[in-house]
Design an enzyme around this catalytic site. Structure first.
Site, PDB file in Angstrom:
ATOM      1  CG  HIS A   1      -6.623  -1.890   3.074  1.00 21.59           C
ATOM      2  ND1 HIS A   1      -5.300  -1.798   2.703  1.00 21.59           N
ATOM      3  CD2 HIS A   1      -7.136  -2.947   2.399  1.00 21.59           C
ATOM      4  CE1 HIS A   1      -5.026  -2.760   1.831  1.00 21.59           C
ATOM      5  NE2 HIS A   1      -6.120  -3.461   1.630  1.00 21.59           N
TER       6      HIS A   1
ATOM      7  CD  GLU B   1     -19.771   6.978  21.780  1.00 25.47           C
ATOM      8  OE1 GLU B   1     -20.384   5.983  22.235  1.00 25.47           O
ATOM      9  OE2 GLU B   1     -18.797   6.873  21.011  1.00 25.47           O
TER      10      GLU B   1
ATOM     11  CB  CYS C   1      -0.872   0.014   1.256  1.00 27.24           C
ATOM     12  SG  CYS C   1      -2.049  -1.333   1.326  1.00 27.24           S
TER      13      CYS C   1
ATOM     14  CB  SER D   1     -18.404  -7.511  34.429  1.00 29.12           C
ATOM     15  OG  SER D   1     -18.137  -8.226  33.252  1.00 29.12           O
TER      16      SER D   1
ATOM     17  CB  CYS E   1     -11.470  -0.224  21.795  1.00 28.72           C
ATOM     18  SG  CYS E   1     -10.379   1.148  21.415  1.00 28.72           S
ATOM     19  CG  HIS E   2     -14.801   4.917  22.995  1.00 22.67           C
ATOM     20  ND1 HIS E   2     -14.516   4.853  21.639  1.00 22.67           N
ATOM     21  CD2 HIS E   2     -16.057   5.422  23.097  1.00 22.67           C
ATOM     22  CE1 HIS E   2     -15.561   5.301  20.961  1.00 22.67           C
ATOM     23  NE2 HIS E   2     -16.504   5.650  21.823  1.00 22.67           N
TER      24      HIS E   2
ATOM     25  CB  CYS F   1      -3.504   2.627   1.055  1.00 17.14           C
ATOM     26  SG  CYS F   1      -4.638   1.227   1.247  1.00 17.14           S
TER      27      CYS F   1
ATOM     28  CE1 TYR G   1     -11.725  -4.724  27.656  1.00 18.23           C
ATOM     29  CE2 TYR G   1     -12.758  -4.097  29.721  1.00 18.23           C
ATOM     30  CZ  TYR G   1     -11.902  -3.817  28.685  1.00 18.23           C
ATOM     31  OH  TYR G   1     -11.215  -2.624  28.656  1.00 18.23           O
TER      32      TYR G   1
ATOM     33  CG  ASN H   1      -9.258  -0.670  17.830  1.00 15.11           C
ATOM     34  OD1 ASN H   1      -9.135  -0.776  16.616  1.00 15.11           O
ATOM     35  ND2 ASN H   1     -10.227   0.023  18.394  1.00 15.11           N
TER      36      ASN H   1
END
Length: 177
Positions: free
Chosen positions: A84, A173, A10, A150, A144-145, A29, A113, A136
């Site tokens: 990609h 969010e 790439c 638990s 991932c945030h 790319c 998790y 990640n």
């Protein structure tokens, strides 16, 4: 791959983008985004960017990120940037976890998790899911945030250096829901 079957690497481009959580370095790319790196420094709220002749997928990623920081909910109606990175091209546990998180945990929601391990059909792989989150390559697009403990604790982000960023993103969010 080129026509004769030889691997063609790439040609990467990158762009810096100021955000409320720090500087974002986006690289990719013509086929899609490879990485997003968050620089943990004093954050500015300027969302400016100078995309000099960026490939279309990188332009789209920049617009997606700018939209996300203006209003997290707004990206729900946008096409996700094409990714990609090699980790996401493989048919592996890592790719499965990242794709599942990206497609099944929407803005404003969180998953533990353990729940994410269950969603990918491997309920005992809680620690492995944590390892995938640490590796990640495209945070924010693969959110991932949104993966928390638990117990309800937010958990670590960016090896602990970005815990405040995770808190900010979750608050950003939730305030729209």
């Amino acid at each position: 791959q080129s026509n004769n079957g030889a691997y063609t690497p790439c040609v990467l481009q990158s762009v810096s983008l100021q955000s409320p959580v720090g500087e974002l370095q986006v690289s990719g790319c013509e086929k899609g985004v490879h990485t997003i790196t968050i620089t943990v420094e004093t954050a500015e709220s300027d969302l400016s960017c100078h995309p000099a002749e960026l490939k279309p997928e990188l332009q789209h990623c920049v617009k997606w990120l700018q939209s996300y920081f203006r209003s997290a909910e707004s990206v729900s109606s946008l096409r996700l940037p094409v990714l990609h990175h090699q980790l996401l091209q493989e048919d592996s546990f890592t790719a499965c976890v990242l794709r599942t998180l990206q497609t099944r945990v929407p803005v404003g929601q969180t998953v533990s998790y353990k729940q994410l391990a269950e969603m990918v059909g491997n309920p005992k792989a809680i620690r492995a899911v944590g390892g995938v989150m640490r590796r990640n390559p495209v945070p924010l697009i693969v959110p991932c945030h949104r993966v928390v403990c638990s117990s309800g604790a937010s958990g670590r982000y960016m090896g602990g250096r970005g815990d405040h960023i995770k808190q900010w993103l979750l608050f950003h969010e939730r305030q729209e829901h």
